[in-house]
Design a protein around this motif. Structure first.
Motif, PDB file in Angstrom:
ATOM      1  N   UNK A 167       0.919  -1.250   0.025  1.00 22.00           N
ATOM      2  CA  UNK A 167      -0.010   0.088   0.045  1.00 22.00           C
ATOM      3  C   UNK A 167       0.869   1.386  -0.067  1.00 22.00           C
ATOM      4  N   UNK A 168       0.363   2.073  -0.956  1.00 21.40           N
ATOM      5  CA  UNK A 168       1.131   3.299  -1.139  1.00 21.40           C
ATOM      6  C   UNK A 168       0.380   4.590  -1.036  1.00 21.40           C
ATOM      7  N   UNK A 169       0.680   5.646  -0.268  1.00 22.69           N
ATOM      8  CA  UNK A 169       0.147   6.931   0.001  1.00 22.69           C
ATOM      9  C   UNK A 169       0.696   7.869  -1.102  1.00 22.69           C
ATOM     10  N   UNK A 170      -0.012   8.271  -2.005  1.00 20.54           N
ATOM     11  CA  UNK A 170       0.430   9.179  -3.080  1.00 20.54           C
ATOM     12  C   UNK A 170      -0.119  10.674  -2.727  1.00 20.54           C
ATOM     13  N   UNK A 171       0.800  11.781  -2.790  1.00 16.94           N
ATOM     14  CA  UNK A 171       0.101  13.047  -2.790  1.00 16.94           C
ATOM     15  C   UNK A 171       0.333  13.843  -4.344  1.00 16.94           C
ATOM     16  N   UNK A 172      -1.015  14.333  -4.696  1.00 20.89           N
ATOM     17  CA  UNK A 172      -0.912  14.790  -5.812  1.00 20.89           C
ATOM     18  C   UNK A 172      -0.842  16.164  -5.893  1.00 20.89           C
ATOM     19  N   UNK A 173      -0.246  16.831  -6.924  1.00 21.69           N
ATOM     20  CA  UNK A 173      -0.365  18.322  -7.091  1.00 21.69           C
ATOM     21  C   UNK A 173      -1.494  19.037  -7.470  1.00 21.69           C
ATOM     22  N   UNK A 174      -2.743  18.566  -7.143  1.00 20.37           N
ATOM     23  CA  UNK A 174      -4.056  18.703  -7.381  1.00 20.37           C
ATOM     24  C   UNK A 174      -4.892  18.530  -6.242  1.00 20.37           C
ATOM     25  N   UNK A 175      -6.120  19.403  -6.202  1.00 19.26           N
ATOM     26  CA  UNK A 175      -6.821  19.036  -4.967  1.00 19.26           C
ATOM     27  C   UNK A 175      -8.129  18.093  -5.354  1.00 19.26           C
ATOM     28  N   UNK A 176      -7.946  17.540  -6.464  1.00 16.57           N
ATOM     29  CA  UNK A 176      -8.728  16.251  -7.129  1.00 16.57           C
ATOM     30  C   UNK A 176      -8.113  15.203  -7.368  1.00 16.57           C
ATOM     31  N   UNK A 177      -8.585  14.100  -6.926  1.00 13.53           N
ATOM     32  CA  UNK A 177      -7.733  13.074  -7.050  1.00 13.53           C
ATOM     33  C   UNK A 177      -8.176  12.407  -8.368  1.00 13.53           C
ATOM     34  N   UNK A 178      -6.991  11.778  -9.174  1.00  9.50           N
ATOM     35  CA  UNK A 178      -7.571  10.996 -10.569  1.00  9.50           C
ATOM     36  C   UNK A 178      -8.407   9.750 -10.018  1.00  9.50           C
ATOM     37  N   UNK A 179      -9.194   9.122 -10.779  1.00 10.77           N
ATOM     38  CA  UNK A 179      -9.876   7.854 -10.547  1.00 10.77           C
ATOM     39  C   UNK A 179      -8.654   6.521 -10.492  1.00 10.77           C
ATOM     40  N   UNK A 180      -7.958   6.949 -11.497  1.00 11.90           N
ATOM     41  CA  UNK A 180      -6.737   5.880 -11.704  1.00 11.90           C
ATOM     42  C   UNK A 180      -5.459   6.394 -12.127  1.00 11.90           C
ATOM     43  N   UNK A 181      -4.309   5.643 -11.916  1.00 13.43           N
ATOM     44  CA  UNK A 181      -3.039   6.177 -12.318  1.00 13.43           C
ATOM     45  C   UNK A 181      -2.369   4.890 -13.200  1.00 13.43           C
ATOM     46  N   UNK A 182      -1.605   5.197 -13.949  1.00 15.79           N
ATOM     47  CA  UNK A 182      -0.814   4.082 -14.979  1.00 15.79           C
ATOM     48  C   UNK A 182       0.600   3.894 -14.281  1.00 15.79           C
ATOM     49  N   UNK A 183       0.967   2.716 -13.938  1.00 18.15           N
ATOM     50  CA  UNK A 183       2.153   2.319 -13.155  1.00 18.15           C
ATOM     51  C   UNK A 183       2.804   1.360 -14.298  1.00 18.15           C
TER      52      UNK A 183
END
Length: 347
Positions: A149-165
């Motif tokens: 499990x990883x906690x990601x901090x984004x440079x936006x106040x809205x989370x994306x539904x998905x990311x691509x690793x």
């Protein structure tokens, strides 16, 4: 985030467009003054006209308690333009992004990333707006172990539904931290380093000593209950958790979330059910008194009949402070992820 903040899918084409999609929304405008002047007392007409002439009509402008201005922009173009502002009319100013409102945190789970460092993952995901990565660890048999499990901090106040690793498409879930409790005064909302309170025992709630060697009767500082101040069964802890959850999910200020939760949550010893019971008992006692004056020799059917049970309509109106299991799955709390003690398998 502005209107273009939702990414339907994360692919190579979407990643190249992220710089246009993710932009800073909130900016703080402060006055440059040798006399420590703020925007208190400055004409709101002057401020509105100056901002509009510089960047166009913004989404909102609010004055903070400090006297600075909080401006929410509508587009990436406005975000770039407002950062260039040096003055509002004849008032010299500084403009900087808000420290916390322009970021958000989410959780991803991926076993394939177990052997990757936090720095490597951050570097690979930075094109998708990730600015910080922290792995959740657990302590087992005295050893600190990594989890998937990883906690990601984004440079936006809205989370994306998905990311691509790499080739993997991973779901992003909202991260809800646990309440911050001071280890000095045991109150919520600040840390020991910034505490102005008195040293208080976390076990017995008495002032003047630590809880390490305390053997006194347990008492909570926050709710006065018969448990330690660090108990997760504490009403005050659960309510604080609900406030944080409401703040993050509704994207409102802490004060607004606190007011909302307080208005919907009954206080201990004065819940909706207890009030209903007291009201019924009082009404029943009055009825019994009237009946007793009429006939003393034979108890009435009303006095011998057991009190009816409280119906679900009363219970269902009481809001739940602790998150339910379904909500925990949707918004997992990994702040203090611990070794499994109830025989559940660790994934």
């Amino acid at each position: 985030m502005g209107k273009k903040n939702l990414v339907p899918s994360v692919g190579n084409e979407s990643i190249h467009r992220l710089s246009e999609i993710f932009f800073q929304l909130f900016f703080v405008i402060g006055r440059i003054s040798s006399k420590n002047e703020t925007f208190h007392g400055v004409s709101p007409f002057l401020v509105e006209k100056a901002i509009t002439s510089g960047v166009g009509a913004v989404k909102s402008t609010k004055k903070l308690r400090s006297g600075d201005l909080l401006v929410e922009v509508e587009s990436p173009k406005q975000a770039k333009e407002i950062a260039k502002i040096k003055s509002l009319s004849t008032i010299p100013v500084t403009v900087k992004p808000h420290a916390t409102l322009n970021s958000s945190k989410g959780v991803i789970s991926c076993g394939e990333l177990l052997n990757e460092s936090e720095e490597k993952i951050t570097e690979e995901l930075k094109s998708q707006g990730v600015i910080h990565v922290r792995r959740i660890t657990i302590r087992r048999d005295g050893q600190l172990l990594n989890t998937k499990h990883l906690i990601l901090t984004f440079d936006s106040n809205k989370l994306p539904e998905h990311i691509k690793a790499g080739y993997m498409r991973l779901s992003v879930r909202t991260y809800i931290p646990n309440p911050l409790r001071c280890f000095k005064c045991q109150r919520f909302g600040h840390s020991k380093t910034s505490c102005r309170g008195t040293l208080t025992c976390a076990r017995c709630a008495e002032v003047g000593h630590e809880s390490t060697d305390c053997t006194r009767t347990e008492k909570c500082v926050n709710c006065k209950g018969e448990h330690t101040s660090f108990s997760r069964n504490c009403f005050a802890w659960k309510q604080e958790k609900e406030i944080i959850t409401t703040k993050i999910k509704k994207q409102i200020s802490y004060q607004e979330a606190r007011k909302l939760v307080k208005s919907q949550t009954p206080t201990p010893g004065n819940s909706y059910v207890s009030v209903a019971k007291k009201s019924f008992s009082s009404h029943s006692a009055d009825r019994n008194k009237d009946i007793a004056t009429v006939s003393v020799s034979k108890p009435s059917d009303f006095t011998t009949r057991a009190s009816p049970p409280i119906t679900n309509s009363l219970i269902s109106s009481t809001p739940s402070v602790a998150p339910v299991s379904e909500e925990a799955l949707a918004s997992p709390d990994f702040t203090d992820f611990k070794p499994v003690s109830n025989r559940k398998k660790l994934k």
